[in-house]
Design a protein around this motif. Sequence first.
Motif, PDB file in Angstrom:
ATOM      1  N   HIS A  16       6.562   4.432  -3.395  1.00 27.66           N
ATOM      2  CA  HIS A  16       7.008   3.339  -2.544  1.00 27.66           C
ATOM      3  C   HIS A  16       8.412   3.637  -2.021  1.00 27.66           C
ATOM      4  O   HIS A  16       9.207   4.299  -2.684  1.00 27.66           O
ATOM      5  CB  HIS A  16       6.999   2.058  -3.395  1.00 27.66           C
ATOM      6  N   LEU A  17       8.677   3.106  -0.834  1.00 28.22           N
ATOM      7  CA  LEU A  17       9.992   3.296  -0.224  1.00 28.22           C
ATOM      8  C   LEU A  17      11.140   2.900  -1.172  1.00 28.22           C
ATOM      9  O   LEU A  17      12.136   3.617  -1.295  1.00 28.22           O
ATOM     10  CB  LEU A  17      10.059   2.443   1.051  1.00 28.22           C
ATOM     11  N   GLY A  18      10.967   1.753  -1.856  1.00 30.44           N
ATOM     12  CA  GLY A  18      12.020   1.278  -2.762  1.00 30.44           C
ATOM     13  C   GLY A  18      12.240   2.234  -3.921  1.00 30.44           C
ATOM     14  O   GLY A  18      13.379   2.509  -4.307  1.00 30.44           O
ATOM     15  N   THR A  19      11.154   2.760  -4.471  1.00 34.93           N
ATOM     16  CA  THR A  19      11.268   3.714  -5.584  1.00 34.93           C
ATOM     17  C   THR A  19      11.922   5.004  -5.091  1.00 34.93           C
ATOM     18  O   THR A  19      12.769   5.591  -5.780  1.00 34.93           O
ATOM     19  CB  THR A  19       9.870   4.037  -6.162  1.00 34.93           C
ATOM     20  N   ALA A  20      11.538   5.428  -3.890  1.00 34.74           N
ATOM     21  CA  ALA A  20      12.118   6.665  -3.338  1.00 34.74           C
ATOM     22  C   ALA A  20      13.616   6.474  -3.102  1.00 34.74           C
ATOM     23  O   ALA A  20      14.414   7.384  -3.344  1.00 34.74           O
ATOM     24  CB  ALA A  20      11.421   7.030  -2.045  1.00 34.74           C
ATOM     25  N   ARG A  21      14.009   5.272  -2.636  1.00 35.40           N
ATOM     26  CA  ARG A  21      15.438   5.012  -2.411  1.00 35.40           C
ATOM     27  C   ARG A  21      16.186   5.027  -3.762  1.00 35.40           C
ATOM     28  O   ARG A  21      17.283   5.564  -3.880  1.00 35.40           O
ATOM     29  CB  ARG A  21      15.608   3.670  -1.676  1.00 35.40           C
ATOM     30  N   THR A  22      15.566   4.445  -4.804  1.00 34.63           N
ATOM     31  CA  THR A  22      16.175   4.494  -6.139  1.00 34.63           C
ATOM     32  C   THR A  22      16.317   5.951  -6.593  1.00 34.63           C
ATOM     33  O   THR A  22      17.356   6.344  -7.139  1.00 34.63           O
ATOM     34  CB  THR A  22      15.293   3.722  -7.152  1.00 34.63           C
ATOM     35  N   LYS A 247      12.441 -11.134   3.782  1.00 38.39           N
ATOM     36  CA  LYS A 247      11.676 -11.219   2.526  1.00 38.39           C
ATOM     37  C   LYS A 247      11.565  -9.824   1.925  1.00 38.39           C
ATOM     38  O   LYS A 247      11.646  -8.827   2.644  1.00 38.39           O
ATOM     39  CB  LYS A 247      10.275 -11.759   2.793  1.00 38.39           C
ATOM     40  N   LYS A 248      11.350  -9.775   0.605  1.00 39.02           N
ATOM     41  CA  LYS A 248      11.234  -8.480  -0.067  1.00 39.02           C
ATOM     42  C   LYS A 248      10.133  -7.639   0.594  1.00 39.02           C
ATOM     43  O   LYS A 248       9.023  -8.141   0.807  1.00 39.02           O
ATOM     44  CB  LYS A 248      10.907  -8.707  -1.552  1.00 39.02           C
ATOM     45  N   LEU A 249      10.469  -6.402   0.922  1.00 39.66           N
ATOM     46  CA  LEU A 249       9.509  -5.518   1.598  1.00 39.66           C
ATOM     47  C   LEU A 249       8.298  -5.302   0.690  1.00 39.66           C
ATOM     48  O   LEU A 249       8.443  -4.911  -0.461  1.00 39.66           O
ATOM     49  CB  LEU A 249      10.185  -4.178   1.896  1.00 39.66           C
ATOM     50  N   SER A 250       7.118  -5.593   1.220  1.00 42.33           N
ATOM     51  CA  SER A 250       5.938  -5.436   0.378  1.00 42.33           C
ATOM     52  C   SER A 250       4.834  -4.771   1.179  1.00 42.33           C
ATOM     53  O   SER A 250       4.986  -4.511   2.374  1.00 42.33           O
ATOM     54  CB  SER A 250       5.467  -6.800  -0.117  1.00 42.33           C
ATOM     55  N   LYS A 251       3.734  -4.525   0.506  1.00 38.29           N
ATOM     56  CA  LYS A 251       2.590  -3.865   1.153  1.00 38.29           C
ATOM     57  C   LYS A 251       2.159  -4.604   2.421  1.00 38.29           C
ATOM     58  O   LYS A 251       1.678  -4.007   3.363  1.00 38.29           O
ATOM     59  CB  LYS A 251       1.404  -3.808   0.177  1.00 38.29           C
ATOM     60  N   ARG A 252       2.385  -5.923   2.427  1.00 37.25           N
ATOM     61  CA  ARG A 252       1.972  -6.717   3.579  1.00 37.25           C
ATOM     62  C   ARG A 252       2.736  -6.339   4.854  1.00 37.25           C
ATOM     63  O   ARG A 252       2.335  -6.639   5.948  1.00 37.25           O
ATOM     64  CB  ARG A 252       2.136  -8.211   3.287  1.00 37.25           C
ATOM     65  N   ASP A 253       3.886  -5.690   4.670  1.00 40.31           N
ATOM     66  CA  ASP A 253       4.672  -5.294   5.848  1.00 40.31           C
ATOM     67  C   ASP A 253       4.136  -4.014   6.470  1.00 40.31           C
ATOM     68  O   ASP A 253       4.770  -3.438   7.352  1.00 40.31           O
ATOM     69  CB  ASP A 253       6.143  -5.095   5.455  1.00 40.31           C
ATOM     70  N   LYS A 302      30.813   2.838  -5.268  1.00 40.66           N
ATOM     71  CA  LYS A 302      31.768   1.897  -4.641  1.00 40.66           C
ATOM     72  C   LYS A 302      31.298   1.512  -3.247  1.00 40.66           C
ATOM     73  O   LYS A 302      31.642   0.458  -2.737  1.00 40.66           O
ATOM     74  CB  LYS A 302      33.145   2.570  -4.532  1.00 40.66           C
ATOM     75  N   LYS A 303      30.532   2.390  -2.631  1.00 37.35           N
ATOM     76  CA  LYS A 303      30.082   2.127  -1.256  1.00 37.35           C
ATOM     77  C   LYS A 303      28.663   1.563  -1.202  1.00 37.35           C
ATOM     78  O   LYS A 303      28.061   1.469  -0.144  1.00 37.35           O
ATOM     79  CB  LYS A 303      30.148   3.433  -0.440  1.00 37.35           C
ATOM     80  N   VAL A 304      28.098   1.242  -2.373  1.00 36.90           N
ATOM     81  CA  VAL A 304      26.759   0.625  -2.369  1.00 36.90           C
ATOM     82  C   VAL A 304      26.943  -0.891  -2.360  1.00 36.90           C
ATOM     83  O   VAL A 304      27.709  -1.445  -3.162  1.00 36.90           O
ATOM     84  CB  VAL A 304      25.911   1.089  -3.580  1.00 36.90           C
ATOM     85  N   ASN A 305      26.262  -1.542  -1.425  1.00 39.15           N
ATOM     86  CA  ASN A 305      26.439  -2.996  -1.261  1.00 39.15           C
ATOM     87  C   ASN A 305      25.674  -3.782  -2.313  1.00 39.15           C
ATOM     88  O   ASN A 305      24.625  -3.341  -2.767  1.00 39.15           O
ATOM     89  CB  ASN A 305      25.887  -3.441   0.098  1.00 39.15           C
ATOM     90  N   LYS A 306      26.216  -4.971  -2.601  1.00 36.91           N
ATOM     91  CA  LYS A 306      25.471  -5.884  -3.472  1.00 36.91           C
ATOM     92  C   LYS A 306      24.389  -6.582  -2.661  1.00 36.91           C
ATOM     93  O   LYS A 306      23.318  -6.885  -3.156  1.00 36.91           O
ATOM     94  CB  LYS A 306      26.422  -6.967  -4.000  1.00 36.91           C
ATOM     95  N   ALA A 307      24.691  -6.824  -1.390  1.00 34.62           N
ATOM     96  CA  ALA A 307      23.749  -7.575  -0.548  1.00 34.62           C
ATOM     97  C   ALA A 307      22.506  -6.740  -0.262  1.00 34.62           C
ATOM     98  O   ALA A 307      22.585  -5.509  -0.203  1.00 34.62           O
ATOM     99  CB  ALA A 307      24.434  -7.942   0.762  1.00 34.62           C
ATOM    100  N   SER A 308      21.396  -7.428  -0.080  1.00 36.20           N
ATOM    101  CA  SER A 308      20.134  -6.736   0.206  1.00 36.20           C
ATOM    102  C   SER A 308      20.216  -5.984   1.523  1.00 36.20           C
ATOM    103  O   SER A 308      21.005  -6.338   2.398  1.00 36.20           O
ATOM    104  CB  SER A 308      18.995  -7.743   0.307  1.00 36.20           C
ATOM    105  N   ALA A 309      19.377  -4.978   1.639  1.00 37.90           N
ATOM    106  CA  ALA A 309      19.377  -4.159   2.852  1.00 37.90           C
ATOM    107  C   ALA A 309      18.150  -4.507   3.681  1.00 37.90           C
ATOM    108  O   ALA A 309      17.053  -4.615   3.150  1.00 37.90           O
ATOM    109  CB  ALA A 309      19.335  -2.689   2.459  1.00 37.90           C
ATOM    110  N   LYS A 310      18.345  -4.710   4.980  1.00 31.92           N
ATOM    111  CA  LYS A 310      17.208  -5.033   5.855  1.00 31.92           C
ATOM    112  C   LYS A 310      16.622  -3.761   6.441  1.00 31.92           C
ATOM    113  O   LYS A 310      17.356  -2.920   6.945  1.00 31.92           O
ATOM    114  CB  LYS A 310      17.683  -5.947   6.985  1.00 31.92           C
ATOM    115  N   PHE A 311      15.305  -3.647   6.350  1.00 37.15           N
ATOM    116  CA  PHE A 311      14.663  -2.461   6.906  1.00 37.15           C
ATOM    117  C   PHE A 311      14.664  -2.555   8.426  1.00 37.15           C
ATOM    118  O   PHE A 311      14.260  -3.553   9.003  1.00 37.15           O
ATOM    119  CB  PHE A 311      13.219  -2.355   6.387  1.00 37.15           C
TER     120      PHE A 311
END
Length: 476
Positions: A16-22, A247-253, A302-311
Motif C-alpha cells: 500500500h502507498l502508506g506502507t511504502a511511504r513508511t 478522508k484517510k486514503l483507502s481502497k475506495r479511492d 524535524k521536517k516531517v509534519n504532524k499534520a496529515s498529508a493530502k494526496f
Amino acid sequence: MKVRVRLAPSPTGTLHLGTARTALFNWLFAKKEGGTFLLRIEDTDLERSKEEYIKNIYDGLQWLGINWDESPTIQSERVNEHKQIIKTLIDKGFAYKCYASEAELDEMRETQKKNGLAPKYDNRHRNLTSEQEAEFITAGREPVIRFKISDQKLISWNDLIRGKMTWSGKDLGGDMVIARRAPAESIGDPLYNLVVVADDSAMQISHVIRGEDHLSNTAKQILLYEALDLNIPVFAHTPLILNSEGKKLSKRDGVTSISEFKKMGYTSEAMANYMTLLGWSVPEGINERFKISEISKIFSFKKVNKASAKFDWDKLNWLNSQVIHEMSAETLLENLDPLFKEKEWHIPSHEWGINLVGLIGPSMVLINDGVDQAKPFFEEPELSDDGKKQLEIKEATVILKFILEKLGDRDAASFSKEKALDLINQATKRCEVKKGLVMKSLRAALFGTLNGPDLIQSWILLSRFSKDRARISRLI
Ligand code: GLU
C-alpha cells in the motif's frame, strides 16, 4: 546509538502507498544515520497472509529503490519465542488468563453503552482465585491471556515527529488480550502488540517509525517493554495520507497499491520523490524534484509534519512528467519496449525507435501515454471527427491525390525532411491552396486526427514502413 529500523508489513494485501511511504521514511533515516534498514513480514494471520503478497511487497520496495540490509524476519517462525515471553509475563504476575465468554463480554459492553460509557474490558478476571479458575476449566471454558494495564498509569514518550506524548492507562481499553483463546493448559496464538515488542527487541530496533494510527499501540507496547525490562526504542509517528476529500486514503479511492501505480505508467523515481513529499517539507534551497539518494543525505524528522498529508494527483503527474522528460531517449525506449512488445508492435530499427520516443516523449505524463501516442505509427488509425471533417473539404482529395502520385516512385529509405517539405510546397503551389490546408489534410490522412507531434518527423517515421502511401490511398 546504532540506528536499526524496520518495516513490518502484514502480507494480507499488496504493498500500500502508506506502507511504502513508511518504508521510505525508515530507509531515508537509516541512510542518513549510517544505520540498518530491516524488513519483518508480520504473517501471524495465517489465513489472510499470502505468498503472492510477500512477493508483491518485496517487488514494490525493490522497484522503488528501497533495499533492506539483512534477510527478512518472518514473524510466524518466532511463535515459540513469543509464547515463551507470554509465559514469563504470566509467571511474573503481569498477565493472566481471562475466562470471560464472548457473550459475557458483549453484555458488559452493552451495559457500558447504556450507561453512556466507552466500551472497555472491566478487568473482571484479573484476580480470580484458583477455585474460580478450576470451575471455569471444568466447565470447558477456554481463556484468552490478558496483560494488566493500570488505569492510573501515565505513559509518555518523546516522539521524533509529534514531540512529547502522554497517554493515560485508563484510555487503553482495560487489560489487553495478548494471546487468543486456547485450552487453559496451553498458550493461544500471540497477538500483535506482544509479538511486535518481542520482535523489535530481538531485532534490536532502535527507532520504530510507523503511521500515527499506531499511537495507542505504542502506549500499550511501552507498558510491555517496561514489564519485560527491555530497552524501549525511540518512536516516530508519521502523518496519515488523506484523499482529496480529507478522508484517510483507502481502497475506495481507487489506486492505492504500488504495483497499480507502476501499471498505470508512473516511474519509480517519481513515486519515491512524491511519497517523500507526503509529509516531509523540502528545506529551503532544495528543489521539490529530487532523487531519494540525494535526500538520504539530509533527511531529518524535524521536517516531517504532524499534520496529515493530502494526496495530490496533479503534483504526482507533474513529477512523473519531469522524470520522463529528463530521461534519455535510450532509457525511455527501454521503458516502452516491453509495452510495445505486449502489443506485438515491431520497431523496424533501433534508430527508428529512438526517433519515435524523441517525438512523443515531450508530451508524455505517464509511461503508458507512450503506448497511446505510438499507436498510430503501428496500427491504422480510425478517423476522428476532426480528421473526417478535414478530409471532407473538397481540396483535400486533390491534395492527397497529388501527394500520392508523387510518392509513387519514392525510395522510402531515403525519404527526408527536405523531401517531405518539398512535397508539401509543391502540393501547395499546384493545388493553389494554403500550406496549412495541405498540412492538416495530410495529418488527417496519415494519423486520423488533427492533433499530434511534429508532422514532418511523424511522416518520415511512418514512411519507413511505406505506411504513408497505404494510408493515403485508402482514402482516395
Ligand atoms: N504489521 C503492522 C502494520 O502493517 C506493523 C505496525 C508496526 O510497524 O509496528 O500496520
